[in-house]
Write a protein that holds these residues in place. Structure first.
Motif, PDB file in Angstrom:
ATOM      1  N   ASN A 181       7.042  -3.401  -8.432  1.00  0.00           N
ATOM      2  CA  ASN A 181       8.337  -3.629  -9.079  1.00  0.00           C
ATOM      3  C   ASN A 181       9.070  -4.833  -8.498  1.00  0.00           C
ATOM      4  O   ASN A 181      10.184  -5.142  -8.895  1.00  0.00           O
ATOM      5  N   CYS A 182       8.449  -5.491  -7.528  1.00  0.00           N
ATOM      6  CA  CYS A 182       9.030  -6.679  -6.924  1.00  0.00           C
ATOM      7  C   CYS A 182       7.930  -7.718  -6.738  1.00  0.00           C
ATOM      8  O   CYS A 182       6.751  -7.383  -6.752  1.00  0.00           O
TER       9      CYS A 182
ATOM     10  N   LEU B 273      10.959  -9.510  -0.463  1.00  0.00           N
ATOM     11  CA  LEU B 273      10.691  -8.937  -1.776  1.00  0.00           C
ATOM     12  C   LEU B 273      11.837  -9.304  -2.692  1.00  0.00           C
ATOM     13  O   LEU B 273      12.996  -9.172  -2.307  1.00  0.00           O
TER      14      LEU B 273
ATOM     15  N   LEU C   4       9.500   4.413   5.280  1.00  0.00           N
ATOM     16  CA  LEU C   4      10.285   4.384   4.050  1.00  0.00           C
ATOM     17  C   LEU C   4      11.724   4.813   4.301  1.00  0.00           C
ATOM     18  O   LEU C   4      12.666   4.236   3.758  1.00  0.00           O
TER      19      LEU C   4
ATOM     20  N   ARG D 104       7.451  -5.343 -13.152  1.00  0.00           N
ATOM     21  CA  ARG D 104       7.618  -3.980 -12.594  1.00  0.00           C
ATOM     22  C   ARG D 104       7.056  -3.285 -11.330  1.00  0.00           C
ATOM     23  O   ARG D 104       6.009  -2.851 -11.219  1.00  0.00           O
ATOM     24  N   THR D 105       7.194  -2.579 -10.321  1.00  0.00           N
ATOM     25  CA  THR D 105       7.152  -1.410  -9.352  1.00  0.00           C
ATOM     26  C   THR D 105       6.924  -1.453  -7.807  1.00  0.00           C
ATOM     27  O   THR D 105       5.859  -1.009  -7.363  1.00  0.00           O
ATOM     28  N   ALA D 106       7.702  -1.619  -6.751  1.00  0.00           N
ATOM     29  CA  ALA D 106       7.272  -1.559  -5.297  1.00  0.00           C
ATOM     30  C   ALA D 106       8.190  -1.026  -4.158  1.00  0.00           C
ATOM     31  O   ALA D 106       8.764   0.015  -4.275  1.00  0.00           O
ATOM     32  N   VAL D 107       8.291  -1.639  -3.007  1.00  0.00           N
ATOM     33  CA  VAL D 107       8.997  -1.136  -1.799  1.00  0.00           C
ATOM     34  C   VAL D 107       9.357  -2.171  -0.662  1.00  0.00           C
ATOM     35  O   VAL D 107       9.091  -3.319  -0.818  1.00  0.00           O
ATOM     36  N   PHE D 108       9.946  -1.722   0.514  1.00  0.00           N
ATOM     37  CA  PHE D 108      10.226  -2.629   1.676  1.00  0.00           C
ATOM     38  C   PHE D 108      10.542  -2.100   3.099  1.00  0.00           C
ATOM     39  O   PHE D 108      10.040  -1.069   3.463  1.00  0.00           O
TER      40      PHE D 108
ATOM     41  N   GLN E 260      12.634   2.297  -5.667  1.00  0.00           N
ATOM     42  CA  GLN E 260      12.608   1.486  -6.873  1.00  0.00           C
ATOM     43  C   GLN E 260      13.979   1.447  -7.541  1.00  0.00           C
ATOM     44  O   GLN E 260      14.429   0.391  -8.009  1.00  0.00           O
TER      45      GLN E 260
ATOM     46  N   ILE F 267       4.183   0.084  -1.836  1.00  0.00           N
ATOM     47  CA  ILE F 267       3.986   1.444  -2.306  1.00  0.00           C
ATOM     48  C   ILE F 267       4.746   1.619  -3.609  1.00  0.00           C
ATOM     49  O   ILE F 267       5.959   1.485  -3.640  1.00  0.00           O
ATOM     50  N   PRO F 268       4.044   1.898  -4.671  1.00  0.00           N
ATOM     51  CA  PRO F 268       4.663   1.887  -5.984  1.00  0.00           C
ATOM     52  C   PRO F 268       5.195   3.264  -6.363  1.00  0.00           C
ATOM     53  O   PRO F 268       4.735   4.278  -5.839  1.00  0.00           O
ATOM     54  N   ALA F 269       6.163   3.287  -7.282  1.00  0.00           N
ATOM     55  CA  ALA F 269       6.576   4.558  -7.860  1.00  0.00           C
ATOM     56  C   ALA F 269       5.778   4.774  -9.140  1.00  0.00           C
ATOM     57  O   ALA F 269       5.535   5.884  -9.558  1.00  0.00           O
TER      58      ALA F 269
ATOM     59  N   ILE G 102       4.258   6.630   7.013  1.00  0.00           N
ATOM     60  CA  ILE G 102       4.854   6.052   5.812  1.00  0.00           C
ATOM     61  C   ILE G 102       6.252   6.612   5.588  1.00  0.00           C
ATOM     62  O   ILE G 102       7.203   5.883   5.315  1.00  0.00           O
TER      63      ILE G 102
ATOM     64  N   HIS H 262      16.163  -0.871  -5.579  1.00  0.00           N
ATOM     65  CA  HIS H 262      15.867  -2.274  -5.868  1.00  0.00           C
ATOM     66  C   HIS H 262      16.623  -2.703  -7.113  1.00  0.00           C
ATOM     67  O   HIS H 262      17.308  -3.733  -7.130  1.00  0.00           O
TER      68      HIS H 262
END
Lengths: 241, 241
Positions: B100-101, B70, B133, B19-23, A138, B93-95, B129, A141
DNA sequence: CGATCGGTTGAGTTCCCTCAAGTTAGGTGG
DNA sequence: CCACCTAACTTGAGGGAACTCAACCGATCG
């Protein structure tokens, strides 16, 4: 060629390694946790290298105390600081067999180190890693937005606001606070490191800081100590509002 | 203000969430894996939104087929594409509690979706995961260098080289190849999306591509289809050599 | 007290952005 | 089948934000 003044020019005689790692986001001031998995603890002085880009990546690191930055170099010496770590952050988890960044301390630091295989079996620990990586993601990003789309002024303002806990985030505490909308910050980074983190040159960072001084937004108590006189006004400059 | 031409100006009437994610990073063309955990599969057309920034983040997504990007938006409409995903990548997957995206498809896409709690207990899945990540993290590091330190020409060259499997990486296969040092690429992205990914404007991307044409490095077969005539020469332009 | 290191400031340049006007490729309907 | 329309892309002219180079400043230290 197209490069900003190069890290290698500033630091002649440095031998570069290459390729594979990670970084983070966190809160507290001293955090144990890998300790439970039989970690060894190492101590570092400011500006010591924890590992080099290209080192074998077979261990997991956890920053227990202090501050560490991860950076990458281009062959002509341009440097990009990709993450600034805080206590609690996990780093050094590779995607391949080698570290993809160099990890260097900014301050005195305490680092917990565990062998990779040692903890591969623990679901608890896996979950913790996932949480930590997601948080770091995050931050990355956010930083991509900064690097790709923000002006110099916005970058420096964002940088300073990141050092203010509980402000500028989703639910900003606001300027309430007993004693006005002001905060004292310790930077832990030189102008050059800030520049390499924000994708700017040292001169630009210096000029922006001077401009903020001129506008009365900040007071520079020492080179690495800045007082924000108007936290909210600074927050307005980040581009997020 | 200091902003590049804004996404919101180009797309009026869009309501932004927050607000909150991943890639990610991956390889194959169609990958099952979350399927084993009772995932539901969703199909998307090109330029459909999978989720918005600010949506509740309680599910995990896996791209099974196609391509997804994203991105994040600043309030004034500046956009930064933070990651372009390939089959096998996990995202969402959020924090925190929110994405967040924003995730939007580039092509027809197949996405596996599982409830978060559903798989929290599986060590196998946790490990997977983590691996994913870590790989995505590495891509983000690389991209930070691109956004912070590379020229427009270097950015576009790096972008094109990322689309060439087995080249430009740590151990580049070299120009051997039967049939010379040439490759056909499908972009899947408009000039605008490329610009927002590389932290440039659409005009700059267009000019750089024209310059590459002029130098004989590439042939533009269609707007989204480019032939690299000299892969090695292109690689030299990335700044990594 | 000179040397050194980190930071600041100035002058000039350059790369990329902005604004604006073409051009091309598809799609649609008469 | 061609005229028209739109969306995506290209090209040009001009300007500005940040870079480069270079000199200067201030603090710390032997």
């Amino acid at each position: 060629m197209e490069g900003r003044m190069a890290y290698l020019d500033r630091n002649p005689g440095i031998d570069i390694a290459q390729r594979t790692a990670v970084f983070g986001t966190a809160v507290a001031d001293e955090v144990p946790s890998l300790a439970a998995f039989g970690a060894k603890t190492s101590h570092f002085k400011p500006h010591e290298v924890v590992y080099y880009e290209g080192d074998p990546a077979d261990r997991i690191f956890e920053l227990a105390k202090g501050s560490v930055m991860l950076f990458k170099l281009l062959p002509d010496g341009r440097r990009q600081v990709v993450e600034v770590l805080r206590p609690g952050d996990i780093f050094g988890i590779p995607a391949g067999k080698e570290q993809n960044c160099t990890a260097e301390t900014l301050t005195d630091a305490k680092v917990n180190v565990v062998d990779m295989n040692h903890i591969a079996g623990s679901p608890d620990f896996q979950r913790q890693i996932t949480r930590c990586l997601a948080a770091q993601m995050q931050v990355l990003h956010e930083h991509a937005v900064l690097l790709g789309r923000k002006s110099a002024m916005e970058r420096v303002a964002s940088f300073l606001m990141h050092l203010v806990p509980d402000r500028g985030g989703t639910e900003c505490a606001g300027p309430s606070e007993t004693g006005g909308d002001t905060r004292q910050l310790k930077l832990f980074m030189t102008r050059q490191e800030i520049a390499d983190y924000l994708g700017l040159t040292i001169e630009t960072v210096s000029r922006v800081i001077s401009e903020m001084k001129r506008r009365g937004l900040i007071t520079v108590e020492r080179n690495d100590e800045i007082r924000l006189n108007k936290v909210c006004a600074m927050c307005q400059l980040t581009g997020k509002h």
